[in-house]
Scaffold this active site. Structure first.
Site, PDB file in Angstrom:
ATOM      1  CB  SER A  93      -0.930  -0.153   1.243  1.00  0.00           C
ATOM      2  OG  SER A  93      -1.845   1.164   1.203  1.00  0.00           O
TER       3      SER A  93
ATOM      4  CG  HIS B 179      -5.619  -2.204   0.703  1.00  0.00           C
ATOM      5  ND1 HIS B 179      -5.161  -2.060  -0.427  1.00  0.00           N
ATOM      6  CD2 HIS B 179      -5.140  -1.441   1.538  1.00  0.00           C
ATOM      7  CE1 HIS B 179      -4.044  -0.879  -0.247  1.00  0.00           C
ATOM      8  NE2 HIS B 179      -3.863  -0.612   0.903  1.00  0.00           N
TER       9      HIS B 179
END
Length: 410
Positions: free
Chosen positions: A176, A381
């Protein structure tokens, strides 16, 4: 609904996070003296050797790196080993790559494969909350976004590791924001591409125009462009690591069915609604040190990326942009400058690094070695670090490609 939940959590933290025994305790900054295990202590508790290192950046931030120099499963601990730097995402810290334990956590998998493993911590999180020139309570301490992490922190960490290990280059793994900051470094400080062997981007949050992440979409009308909203929130700690917040999360993330449901909601606030593959037994451990604390500017910078649909420097408004950049609009990062060997991994249910946004990257990257879609349609995610099948679907791939590089380089 997500927006309201976050506001409630922030309000509770602001009102109740007070240590009555400490007159000058600041609930939005201070870290409790009796902190839970550090990353080094977590590593040692699993039987691996651990080291703690400190790196000072040119602007005075002191970054705490943790090291697993070798695996106890290997009997050649003194040998020279290829180094790898692993970098966490937003609201996270080095702990996240350890919590899955020796069998499934990336840091241990790499150590067992013969790597010299380094875990980074960006400025402002619980491990890197010191500056030799600024007090943590000064707003200028928090005047940074992920641009500074990529332009300053990563180069400082890389230089330190290479000097200590006497390696010419290292492997890099980011999740990320760890990807965002790498793209900043590779384009803004292109000389560092030569210091990278392979770079593995897990859920690369770069272009953000198609994100479906609820908090970004909900706050974009207020924070997506310079104005009163961003001016009020800039340059301060966001979701701090402090005693009350951790006690609150420890309680809600217990294994009791009722409170565990609230913890899942908190996980959704951090990583989005796609938590179906998450190893939910890790939630109590995650809550011990997450959220690890960030500058509000980091979050605002992502929201700006969603609004502009561009990957560019922080937008301070035309007047300040002229002073900082020499132009009224913040310049875009030139991704064609990134010549490091890149590997991109994305999930189909990732609301922060969507397939459509990741698809914009290949034509801009001159040395893209892999664009990998995780063959699990519900992959989200946080699954890149906390999923039950993370070893087989992610970690093993990273190991295969780093090993292949080392074989080619012999």
């Amino acid at each position: 609904m997500l927006k309201e939940l976050l506001l409630v959590a922030l309000a509770i933290t602001a009102v109740l996070a007070v240590d009555k025994d400490t007159d000058d305790f600041d609930p939005f900054i201070d870290i409790p003296f009796k902190r839970l295990k550090t990353s080094a202590e977590r590593i040692e508790s699993e039987g691996y050797p651990a080291e703690s290192h400190y790196v000072e950046t040119p602007d005075g931030y002191v970054l705490n790196l943790f090291r697993i120099p070798h695996s106890p499963k290997l009997n050649n601990g003194q040998l020279q080993r290829p180094a790898v730097l692993i970098m966490h995402g937003l609201f996270s810290c080095s702990d996240c790559f350890l919590l899955n334990g020796p069998d499934d956590a990336l840091a241990y998998n790499l150590a067992d494969a013969g790597y010299d493993v380094w875990l980074g911590n960006a400025r402002g999180n619980l491990y890197s909350r010191n500056n030799t020139r600024l007090n943590v309570r000064h707003p200028y301490f928090w005047k940074f976004s992920w641009h500074e992490i990529g332009a300053i922190d990563l180069p400082a960490m890389i230089d330190y590791i290479l000097e200590l290990t006497q390696e010419r280059a290292l492997h890099y793994v980011g999740h990320s924001q760890g990807c965002t900051s790498f793209f900043v470094m590779g384009s803004f400080r292109p000389e560092y591409n030569a210091k990278i062997k392979t770079a593995h981007m897990l859920a690369p949050s770069v272009f953000m125009g198609n994100t479906t992440e609820g908090l970004i979409v909900a706050t974009a009308p207020v924070l997506g462009e310079p104005g009163l909203g961003s001016a009020l929130l800039e340059n301060q700690v966001l979701l701090p690591y402090n005693d009350f917040l951790q006690r609150f999360l420890d309680t809600t993330c217990s294994n009791q069915p009722l409170t565990l449901s609230y913890c899942k909601t908190l996980a959704m606030l951090w990583g989005g609604p796609e938590i179906g593959n998450l190893n939910k037994t890790l939630l109590p451990k995650i809550a011990e040190t997450h959220p690890a604390g960030v500058s509000s500017n980091q979050a605002i910078h992502y929201i700006q990326s969603y609004t502009s649909n561009q990957f560019r420097l922080y937008d301070w408004g035309s007047r300040k942009n002229l002073a900082y950049y020499g132009v009224a609009e913040p310049p875009s990062y030139d991704l064609t400058q990134i010549t490091a060997e890149l590997y991109l991994y994305y999930g189909l249910s990732d609301g922060s690094a969507t397939k459509d946004d990741v698809a914009r990257l290949p034509e801009l990257l001159p040395n893209l070695a892999l664009l990998h879609e995780v063959p699990e349609p519900t992959w989200g995610h946080l699954d890149f670090i906390f999923a039950e099948k993370v070893k087989s679907l992610i970690n093993d791939l990273v190991l295969d490609h780093t090993k292949a590089y080392e074989e080619r380089s012999k």
